[in-house]
Design an enzyme around this catalytic site. Sequence first.
Site, PDB file in Angstrom:
ATOM      1  N   ASP A   1       0.847  -1.194   0.000  1.00  0.00           N
ATOM      2  CA  ASP A   1       0.000   0.000   0.000  1.00  0.00           C
ATOM      3  C   ASP A   1       0.880   1.240   0.000  1.00  0.00           C
ATOM      4  O   ASP A   1       1.930   1.269   0.641  1.00  0.00           O
ATOM      5  CB  ASP A   1      -0.925   0.025   1.217  1.00  0.00           C
ATOM      6  CG  ASP A   1      -2.062   1.008   1.025  1.00  0.00           C
ATOM      7  OD1 ASP A   1      -3.064   0.631   0.379  1.00  0.00           O
ATOM      8  OD2 ASP A   1      -1.951   2.155   1.493  1.00  0.00           O
ATOM      9  N   GLN A   2       0.426   2.256  -0.725  1.00  0.00           N
ATOM     10  CA  GLN A   2       1.225   3.465  -0.917  1.00  0.00           C
ATOM     11  C   GLN A   2       0.516   4.690  -0.368  1.00  0.00           C
ATOM     12  O   GLN A   2      -0.704   4.829  -0.492  1.00  0.00           O
ATOM     13  CB  GLN A   2       1.507   3.674  -2.403  1.00  0.00           C
ATOM     14  CG  GLN A   2       2.393   4.869  -2.718  1.00  0.00           C
ATOM     15  CD  GLN A   2       2.461   5.146  -4.197  1.00  0.00           C
ATOM     16  OE1 GLN A   2       1.500   5.603  -4.790  1.00  0.00           O
ATOM     17  NE2 GLN A   2       3.597   4.852  -4.800  1.00  0.00           N
TER      18      GLN A   2
END
Length: 202
Positions: A69-70
Amino acid sequence: MSRLVLASSSRYRRQLLDRLGLPYVWSSPDIDETRRPGEDAESLAHRLALSKAQAVSADYPGHLIIGSDQLALFDGDILGKPGDFDTACANLRRFSGHKVSFMTGLALIDTRSGRHRVVHDTYHVWFRALSDAEIEDYVSRDQPYDSSGSFRMEGLGIALFERFEGNDPNTLIGLPLIRLCELLREAGVNPLGADRQLPQGS
């Protein structure tokens, strides 16, 4: 049969993982990505990456599961996906002429042993000074509504930047391949050489 699972519906992460030449399947995790009160960026990236992998783990015993996840970090704010045209344009107006950091959390769960590792990778970009016309033209063409930072590095987004700084540009697309290769090797899978064979589940 593949023993590697990518817990993501992102076609961009799949394109990155394809580069390693390992057989895998992908599964779309359903998690709540809402930031919790007092949660800092590193804790949030850690939780979301691990939660994505955990969300599909029950369906894949004997597998290695990747979650990622960013987040975009700017001026003390943690920014996720813009969701629409106006928000994407507003974000890029804020970023114009400034440095923005992108943190990606990366998790690998081994459902054979129950062990997991979570790491983080951060990459920095410097945006050009952008006019409103450039911003609106870019957002209309690339429609980066599901991308943290309101741009697609794998698309026309490269035209927004002056320079980059970091260890792995794949972090900008949301899957740090250098760190992923490290985690895979620790789990007994080397994308290079004779030990690239994925371990078989029981």
